[in-house]
Design a protein around this motif. Structure first.
Motif, PDB file in Angstrom:
ATOM      1  N   SER A  13      43.977   4.809  17.241  1.00  0.00           N
ATOM      2  CA  SER A  13      44.063   4.528  15.892  1.00  0.00           C
ATOM      3  C   SER A  13      43.163   5.380  15.119  1.00  0.00           C
ATOM      4  O   SER A  13      42.017   5.562  15.585  1.00  0.00           O
ATOM      5  N   THR A  51      41.231  -0.711   5.827  1.00  0.00           N
ATOM      6  CA  THR A  51      41.868  -1.999   5.203  1.00  0.00           C
ATOM      7  C   THR A  51      40.540  -2.838   4.939  1.00  0.00           C
ATOM      8  O   THR A  51      39.578  -2.760   5.819  1.00  0.00           O
ATOM      9  N   LEU A  97      45.723  -7.745  13.451  1.00  0.00           N
ATOM     10  CA  LEU A  97      47.057  -7.554  12.566  1.00  0.00           C
ATOM     11  C   LEU A  97      46.841  -6.080  11.585  1.00  0.00           C
ATOM     12  O   LEU A  97      47.825  -5.213  11.880  1.00  0.00           O
ATOM     13  N   ALA A  98      45.715  -5.874  10.998  1.00  0.00           N
ATOM     14  CA  ALA A  98      45.603  -4.625  10.494  1.00  0.00           C
ATOM     15  C   ALA A  98      45.692  -3.669  11.348  1.00  0.00           C
ATOM     16  O   ALA A  98      46.276  -2.350  11.251  1.00  0.00           O
ATOM     17  N   ALA A 100      47.256  -3.606  14.512  1.00  0.00           N
ATOM     18  CA  ALA A 100      48.565  -3.588  15.146  1.00  0.00           C
ATOM     19  C   ALA A 100      49.560  -2.862  14.071  1.00  0.00           C
ATOM     20  O   ALA A 100      50.641  -2.681  14.593  1.00  0.00           O
ATOM     21  N   GLN A 101      49.548  -3.142  12.820  1.00  0.00           N
ATOM     22  CA  GLN A 101      50.435  -2.901  11.743  1.00  0.00           C
ATOM     23  C   GLN A 101      49.817  -1.837  10.611  1.00  0.00           C
ATOM     24  O   GLN A 101      49.527  -2.308   9.442  1.00  0.00           O
ATOM     25  N   PRO A 102      49.339  -0.878  10.995  1.00  0.00           N
ATOM     26  CA  PRO A 102      48.514   0.025  10.043  1.00  0.00           C
ATOM     27  C   PRO A 102      49.509   0.517   8.917  1.00  0.00           C
ATOM     28  O   PRO A 102      48.930   0.491   7.757  1.00  0.00           O
ATOM     29  N   GLY A 103      50.774   0.716   9.137  1.00  0.00           N
ATOM     30  CA  GLY A 103      51.612   1.048   7.760  1.00  0.00           C
ATOM     31  C   GLY A 103      51.497  -0.142   6.801  1.00  0.00           C
ATOM     32  O   GLY A 103      51.839   0.262   5.534  1.00  0.00           O
ATOM     33  N   GLU A 104      51.536  -1.298   7.267  1.00  0.00           N
ATOM     34  CA  GLU A 104      51.293  -2.632   6.162  1.00  0.00           C
ATOM     35  C   GLU A 104      50.009  -2.666   5.685  1.00  0.00           C
ATOM     36  O   GLU A 104      50.200  -3.319   4.571  1.00  0.00           O
ATOM     37  N   TRP A 105      49.080  -2.170   6.496  1.00  0.00           N
ATOM     38  CA  TRP A 105      47.745  -2.817   6.181  1.00  0.00           C
ATOM     39  C   TRP A 105      46.899  -1.749   5.316  1.00  0.00           C
ATOM     40  O   TRP A 105      45.932  -1.978   4.700  1.00  0.00           O
ATOM     41  N   HIS A 174      48.943 -15.362   8.099  1.00  0.00           N
ATOM     42  CA  HIS A 174      48.624 -15.741   9.468  1.00  0.00           C
ATOM     43  C   HIS A 174      49.055 -17.140   9.383  1.00  0.00           C
ATOM     44  O   HIS A 174      47.920 -18.055   9.198  1.00  0.00           O
TER      45      HIS A 174
END
Length: 206
Positions: A13, A51, A97-98, A100-105, A174
């Motif tokens: 990452s 993030t 979460l950030a 695992a989902q970098p595109g969203e965070w 969450h």
């Protein structure tokens, strides 16, 4: 009051999740949120993929000498002014979460809170969970100022302005968010009981 840290990105990452503090903007001159807000701005100017997680005060502050004194819950918070708190484990959950989902965070800055109660309510919940009375005692701001002006300013800011994180929004992000009573049932009460037992033993040995 919360602390700050940064989490290293998992292998592979290129993003970073940075913990600062809620209410970094519009902080009325309070030193610690303003300082962390400047850190966020510096990272942003460097165009780093990041993030910013902004938690409020930690529930874990109530597990030891930081807020427990002589069989009381003692802080400089005004007794009936609601304070927002959050479990440290939930901050870790948001960091996961950030990553695992970098595109969203990536590029987001999110204020985070798990519960909101007055200090009296917090003391009552702790007393019920550990099975012994721990009344709430408000420490005068003047006494805190003798330890450090920044601490006194921080407590004054929390009493007069306070954190503004949106609990419903945090829970949408969450759903497993932990409130104070759940935290006490899972880990908090055991930690507090252990601390109080150690204090009782120390007094007996004097």
């Amino acid at each position: 009051m919360s602390s700050r840290s940064a989490w290293a990105a998992p292998s592979g990452s290129r993003s970073t999740a940075r913990q600062t503090v809620a209410a970094g903007r519009g902080s009325g001159g309070a030193a610690w949120p303003s300082r962390k807000w400047r850190i966020e701005q510096h990272i942003t100017r460097l165009s780093l993929p990041a993030t910013f997680l902004r938690p409020v005060s930690f529930m874990e502050n109530y597990t030891g000498a930081y807020h427990l004194h002589d069989a009381t819950v003692a802080t400089a918070f005004a007794a009936d002014v609601p304070q927002q708190v959050m479990a440290v484990d939930d901050v870790g959950a948001f960091a996961a979460l950030a990553f695992a989902q970098p595109g969203e965070w990536i590029g987001r800055a999110v204020d985070l809170a798990g519960d909101e109660l007055t200090p009296r309510q917090i003391a009552a919940a702790i007393s019920e969970a550990v099975g012994r009375p721990l009344p709430y005692i408000q420490i005068p701001i003047e006494a805190i100022a003798q330890i450090g002006e920044e601490f006194a300013f921080a407590y004054t800011w929390l009493n007069e302005r306070g954190y503004r994180a949106g609990l419903p929004f945090t829970r949408v992000l969450h759903p497993g968010l932990i409130d104070l009573r759940t935290w006490l049932q899972r880990t908090g009460a055991a930690q507090i009981t252990g601390f109080l037992a150690a204090q009782d033993t120390a007094k007996q040995d004097r």
